[in-house]
Design a protein around this motif. Structure first.
Motif, short mmCIF file in Angstrom:
data_model
loop_
_atom_site.label_atom_id
_atom_site.label_comp_id
_atom_site.label_asym_id
_atom_site.label_seq_id
_atom_site.Cartn_x
_atom_site.Cartn_y
_atom_site.Cartn_z
N PRO A 495 0.84 -1.31 0.15
CA PRO A 495 0.02 -0.10 0.01
C PRO A 495 0.88 1.41 -0.03
N LEU A 506 -6.36 4.97 2.47
CA LEU A 506 -6.59 3.72 2.06
C LEU A 506 -7.64 3.57 0.74
N THR A 509 -4.70 4.28 -1.93
CA THR A 509 -4.24 3.20 -2.23
C THR A 509 -4.96 2.12 -3.20
N THR A 510 -6.63 2.21 -3.00
CA THR A 510 -7.22 1.30 -3.68
C THR A 510 -7.35 1.81 -5.08
N TYR A 511 -7.66 2.98 -5.43
CA TYR A 511 -7.66 3.79 -6.40
C TYR A 511 -6.19 3.40 -7.48
N LYS A 513 -3.87 1.10 -6.80
CA LYS A 513 -3.95 -0.24 -7.43
C LYS A 513 -4.88 -0.62 -8.31
N SER A 514 -5.97 -0.20 -8.33
CA SER A 514 -7.06 -0.81 -9.14
C SER A 514 -6.55 -0.07 -10.68
N THR A 540 -3.02 -10.22 -1.38
CA THR A 540 -4.25 -9.50 -1.01
C THR A 540 -5.57 -10.24 -0.81
#
Length: 601
Positions: A495, A506, A509-511, A513-514, A540
């Motif tokens: 992350p 968070l 991080t999601t944005y 990695k997506s 993950t």
């Protein structure tokens, strides 16, 4: 917390692992080496004799005449009056009861009559039938389900507050050495479809990889397997309704209501969440990666990318791959000093390449397509703006920096021309950019070197289209100097340390990695020379429950990296080799300097 268990050594080893994790756990007692239907029978009249002492003597003598005295004697003693009375006594005080399905899958039983009453003993071997003693075969899956329902109901009557966990004995590589294993495995899968017990938690059926088996034999597992079970149970396991959904789903209909077959008929295990993830061991995911092309031990492999890419390079080198290192450490450098100066962690001394734009920039600078000569100065020392942390304390003079930079770019140019396989780990979408020159940095200016100037530097969060175009751009350029290059993309599971956006880290991080994963997937689908290795998904995935991360919930520990790379080497090598190089925890990571608490300290 008081814990009791029944079943086989699986339950015993899980409880042993639980006591190692938590000193507050007290083992109240156990009763084992018996099938669930035998336990159910005993609980029917547990306050009285489950069978008469004379019957015990009779069975013991019968076993003696059939050369099975010692083992049968021990097992019979566990199923006599005192054992069951003790079990009921300590179960009344229990907080947690664990039972496994091992003997329900394969153990036969003995039925015997004594004074008109029929009794059952499991795991007691006899090789002949008489009027008083006869064999009872292995339980059918539906009989196992009934037995568990009866046992749980009776246990609830004794202690309504005790938490009951049913552990399905895992499927493993024992089919390679046991002739009857296929039947047992088939029965295990069939049972997992049916096993849903009210008022008890049912852990899903796990597939255990061959390397996780114990040297004791195929029905035993390594300590890590037992520890994972223990951790799942201590963390709450799965709620019963969730477990039921994971293990009791009915087979997909073979046809639609119209009678015609549909595309989801007879899906392979990997294509269903239940069989591909929920019922798999969290430390091995069969079929999650199938190589698009060969990577041989003679191919010249070079690595680029975020911090996680360093581990991939080390494991490949340790496993005998031809890892290119165009800028090796000078003689006399210790391993720690080499890493601190950026040697040996990648195929060149370029440090972390977090974004595709950085990779484009690196190529252009090496081949003269982009002349970026930025240097940062702090307290009389000089720092390369594009590798600010590779020379601890900076350079003593500008000339020394520029001379070393020229040697570095020459090495990078040679690297792109010679490599056969390029491994690029996508790490971030966020970066800091020079407004005037368009230069991209591995870290925000001013954090470790240089001085931040909001008039000169700006934050940039690259979009899907920008990242996609940058990757196509750099791949095209590399193919221009090296037509046969093959490219392996991965996405880092690490992350963000901090985000430049005004939102929760968070979410950022999601944005990131997506977007990176979506770009990698699009390019993988469109280009034959590009493969994708799912390191991000492996680390993950929900079944891992975060176990592969260090305490900071960010860095992946050595066991996690080993776990990832085993999947890679299953496709590209004869096996995974661990050695001192593979167990080297030292890494260079520019992003770690963004941790404000670390800076304050």
């Amino acid at each position: 917390m008081k814990v009791a268990f029944s079943g086989s050594c699986l339950s015993a080893e899980i409880v042993k692992a639980m006591t190692a994790i938590s000193p507050k756990i007290e083992v109240a007692g156990f009763i084992n080496h018996m099938r669930t239907d035998v336990l159910s029978q005993a609980l029917s009249d547990a306050e009285v004799l489950p069978f008469r002492e004379t019957a015990k003597d009779f069975i013991a003598n019968f076993s003696k005449t059939h050369d099975a005295e010692q083992r049968n004697g021990r097992r019979i003693l566990r199923q006599c009056r005192e054992s069951f009375l003790n079990f009921v006594s300590f179960y009344k005080e229990c907080d947690l009861f664990i039972i496994d399905t091992n003997y329900d899958l394969s153990a036969k039983a003995v039925l015997f009559r004594d004074e008109g009453q029929e009794y059952c003993l499991s795991n007691v071997a006899v090789d002949a039938n008489t009027s008083d003693v006869r064999q009872k075969g292995v339980l059918k899956p539906e009989e196992v389900v009934v037995a568990y329902e009866e046992v749980v109901r009776k246990l609830r009557a004794i202690n309504p507050d005790c938490r009951i966990v049913l552990v399905q004995y895992p499927v493993s590589g024992f089919e390679k050495v046991a002739s009857t294993a296929k039947v047992r495995i088939s029965r295990a899968y069939e049972l997992s479809q049916k096993l849903s017990v009210v008022e008890a938690e049912v852990l899903p059926l796990w597939d255990i990889a061959d390397y996780e088996l114990s040297s004791k034999g195929p029905l035993y597992f390594g300590e890590e397997v037992y520890r994972r079970y223990a951790k799942v149970i201590l963390e709450g396991g799965q709620a019963n309704d969730t477990a039921a959904q994971a293990t009791s789903a009915k087979p997909l209909s073979q046809s639609s209501p119209s009678g015609k077959k549909h595309p989801y008929v007879d899906l392979s295990k990997k294509r269903l969440w239940r069989t591909g993830v929920a019922t798999q061991s969290p430390t091995y995911l069969p079929d999650i990666y199938k190589k698009k092309f060969e990577i041989s031990k003679t191919d010249k492999v070079a690595t680029f990318g975020s911090c996680f890419a360093q581990h991939i390079g080390r494991r490949m080198q340790a496993s005998g791959f031809n890892f290119l290192d165009k800028e090796p450490a000078p003689s006399g450098f210790s391993p720690a000093d080499a890493v601190a100066h950026g040697y040996g962690i990648y195929s060149g001394r370029y440090g972390n390449v977090y974004t595709p734009k950085q990779l484009v920039q690196l190529f252009d600078r090496a081949f003269g397509g982009q002349n970026l000569d930025e240097v940062w100065k702090n307290e009389g020392r000089f720092y390369d703006a594009f590798r600010p942390n590779l020379q601890p304390g900076g350079y003593s003079s500008l000339d020394a920096l520029l001379e070393e930079r020229e040697q570095h770019l020459n090495a990078v140019r040679s690297l792109f021309e010679e490599l056969d396989v390029m491994v690029f780990t996508l790490g971030l979408t966020e970066a800091w950019v020079n407004k005037q020159t368009g230069a991209v940095y591995p870290i925000c200016p001013g954090v470790t070197a240089g001085e931040f100037d909001e008039g000169l530097y700006e934050f940039k969060n690259f979009t899907f289209r920008e990242i996609y175009d940058d990757l196509l751009d750099v791949f095209s350029k590399i193919k221009g100097v090296n037509k046969s290059v093959k490219i392996l993309l991965t996405v880092s599971p690490v992350p963000l340390t901090a985000t430049g956006e005004d939102r929760h880290v968070l979410v950022s991080t999601t944005y990131s990695k997506s977007v990176l994963r979506a770009v990698a997937g699009e390019i993988y689908d469109r280009h034959d020379f590009v493969d994708y290795f799912p390191s991000y998904e492996i680390i993950t995935q929900p079944g891992a429950r975060g176990v592969f991360y260090q305490e900071n919930l960010r860095n992946v520990h050595d066991a996690g990296v080993d776990f990832v790379m085993r999947h890679f080497f299953d496709e590209h090598s004869d096996g995974y080799v661990e050695d001192d190089l593979a167990n080297n925890n030292d890494e260079l990571c520019d992003e770690k300097f963004l941790d404000i608490e670390k800076l304050v300290q």
